[in-house]
Design an enzyme around this catalytic site. Structure first.
Site, mmCIF file in Angstrom:
data_model
loop_
_atom_site.group_PDB
_atom_site.id
_atom_site.type_symbol
_atom_site.label_atom_id
_atom_site.label_comp_id
_atom_site.label_asym_id
_atom_site.label_seq_id
_atom_site.Cartn_x
_atom_site.Cartn_y
_atom_site.Cartn_z
ATOM 1 N N GLU A 1 10.830 -4.397 5.805
ATOM 2 C CA GLU A 1 11.397 -3.724 4.488
ATOM 3 C C GLU A 1 12.973 -3.343 4.638
ATOM 4 O O GLU A 1 13.606 -3.433 5.652
ATOM 5 C CB GLU A 1 10.938 -1.888 4.700
ATOM 6 N N ILE B 1 1.290 4.634 6.255
ATOM 7 C CA ILE B 1 -0.246 4.400 6.681
ATOM 8 C C ILE B 1 -0.197 3.545 7.794
ATOM 9 O O ILE B 1 -1.147 3.327 8.369
ATOM 10 C CB ILE B 1 -1.208 3.657 5.411
ATOM 11 N N GLY B 2 0.912 2.802 8.224
ATOM 12 C CA GLY B 2 0.873 1.970 9.449
ATOM 13 C C GLY B 2 1.224 0.439 9.033
ATOM 14 O O GLY B 2 0.855 -0.398 9.952
ATOM 15 N N GLY C 1 0.979 -1.159 -0.105
ATOM 16 C CA GLY C 1 -0.008 0.026 0.026
ATOM 17 C C GLY C 1 0.951 1.128 -0.004
ATOM 18 O O GLY C 1 2.148 1.245 -0.034
#
Length: 341
Positions: free
Chosen positions: A48, A23-24, A19
């Protein structure tokens, strides 16, 4: 695959949380990991490759790509040179994801017969913070749509996706726009800036991605290509200013990524895509078609998101992996994360 009796075939769910940025996702992934912590060796979280992005052979991809836009706005670099620099820095995001994805793919049992059922616990879960499709498609395409990259840079990113093994579950995470802007402003990663047009386009592109995967389950991109108009400045401005792309149960080609991939620079005189790029489009299509798409709202608490993700598990597509391959994967992930801490 080993014939050792201790090296048994297991059911594995490969889940990729993806996404827009800020955004969390990472917080939700960590909460999901915490939820399963009571079952040792059950879940593997692949974060990541942030430290690799921060120092990829001496270059900081994050500071580089955002800093280039600041330099362009300040007049310190020409728009044309800024586009070239952006393409360079965007390519740096791809390498760690692509290498890790290749290692994971090599460890999977890609046979489609005799899938181990995962509807009975325990089964293994591999949860990855992003799929390579983020750095090869969603982010570069969004950069192009806001003018940060030239179309010449796109084919080398969009059409070189690695082959996708069976059992890829792509979970696109969403939040409302006000929540998104608030969260990305608060996290304040060094070098990262908030550009509203880019954020808006990225949100639209991820919805297009889901529509594309659904569309390709029953269609091919050739069928409606000639009905599409070229992606022009009016459409680009629309994508920058509003959430104009809607999630469709039965999407048309105009709801998909193909609507922004119909570029004059990739086509011949009559709008037919040039042969080399058509082959690349098949690569993109085959990768997307192999995925099972899901949507997960992160609007509420991370705990709520983790619970919601758990409810999606029975709907996901399983894959096979040997217990030996699972242990190798754990060692690989631990080695990478140890070197990026």
């Amino acid at each position: 695959m080993s014939t050792d009796k201790t090296d048994v075939k297991m059911g594995v769910l490969r889940i990729y949380l993806d996404g827009a940025y800020g955004i969390g996702k990472t917080t939700a992934a960590e909460e999901f990991l915490h939820h399963f912590a009571i079952t040792p060796n059950r879940i593997l979280l692949i974060g990541e490759p942030l430290s690799y992005w921060r120092n990829l052979a001496g270059e900081d991809a994050i500071c580089g790509i955002y800093g280039t836009q600041t330099r362009r706005l300040n007049g310190d670099v020409s728009p044309e040179d800024a586009q070239r620099l952006t393409a360079h820095f965007q390519s740096l995001f791809c390498s760690p994801h692509a290498i890790m994805h290749a290692k994971i793919s090599a460890l999977m049992d890609t046979s489609t017969s005799d899938l181990v059922q995962v509807n009975k616990e325990p089964y293994k879960i591999m949860l990855s913070d992003r799929h390579p499709i983020a750095s090869t498609i969603c982010f570069p395409l969004s950069r192009y749509l806001v003018g940060d990259m030239s179309p010449a840079a796109l084919p080398g990113l969009l059409f070189t996706l690695p082959a996708e093994p069976p059992g890829t579950n792509l979970v696109v995470c969403t939040v409302s726009l006000p929540s998104h802007l608030s969260r990305v402003s608060k996290r304040a990663r060094p070098g990262e800036t908030v550009n509203l047009p880019f954020v808006m386009v990225l949100r639209n592109v991820y919805i297009m991605l889901i529509n594309t995967i659904i569309f390709l389950k029953t269609n091919n991109w050739h069928a409606g290509w000639n009905t599409l108009s070229f992606c022009n400045d009016v459409f680009k401005q629309k994508l920058q200013k509003s959430e104009c792309i809607k999630l469709r149960e039965v999407p048309g080609i105009e709801d998909t990524l193909f609507a922004v991939l119909k570029l004059p620079e990739l086509c011949g005189e009559f709008g037919n895509i040039l042969p080399l790029w058509a082959w690349g489009m098949e690569t993109l299509s085959n990768c997307s078609r192999s995925m099972s798409p899901f949507v997960l709202s992160l609007e509420q608490t991370p705990q709520h998101a983790a619970q919601e993700l758990k409810t999606l598990l029975p709907q996901m597509t399983p894959a096979n992996m040997s217990s030996g391959a699972w242990n190798i994967l754990k060692e690989l992930v631990n080695a990478v994360q140890d070197n990026t801490s």
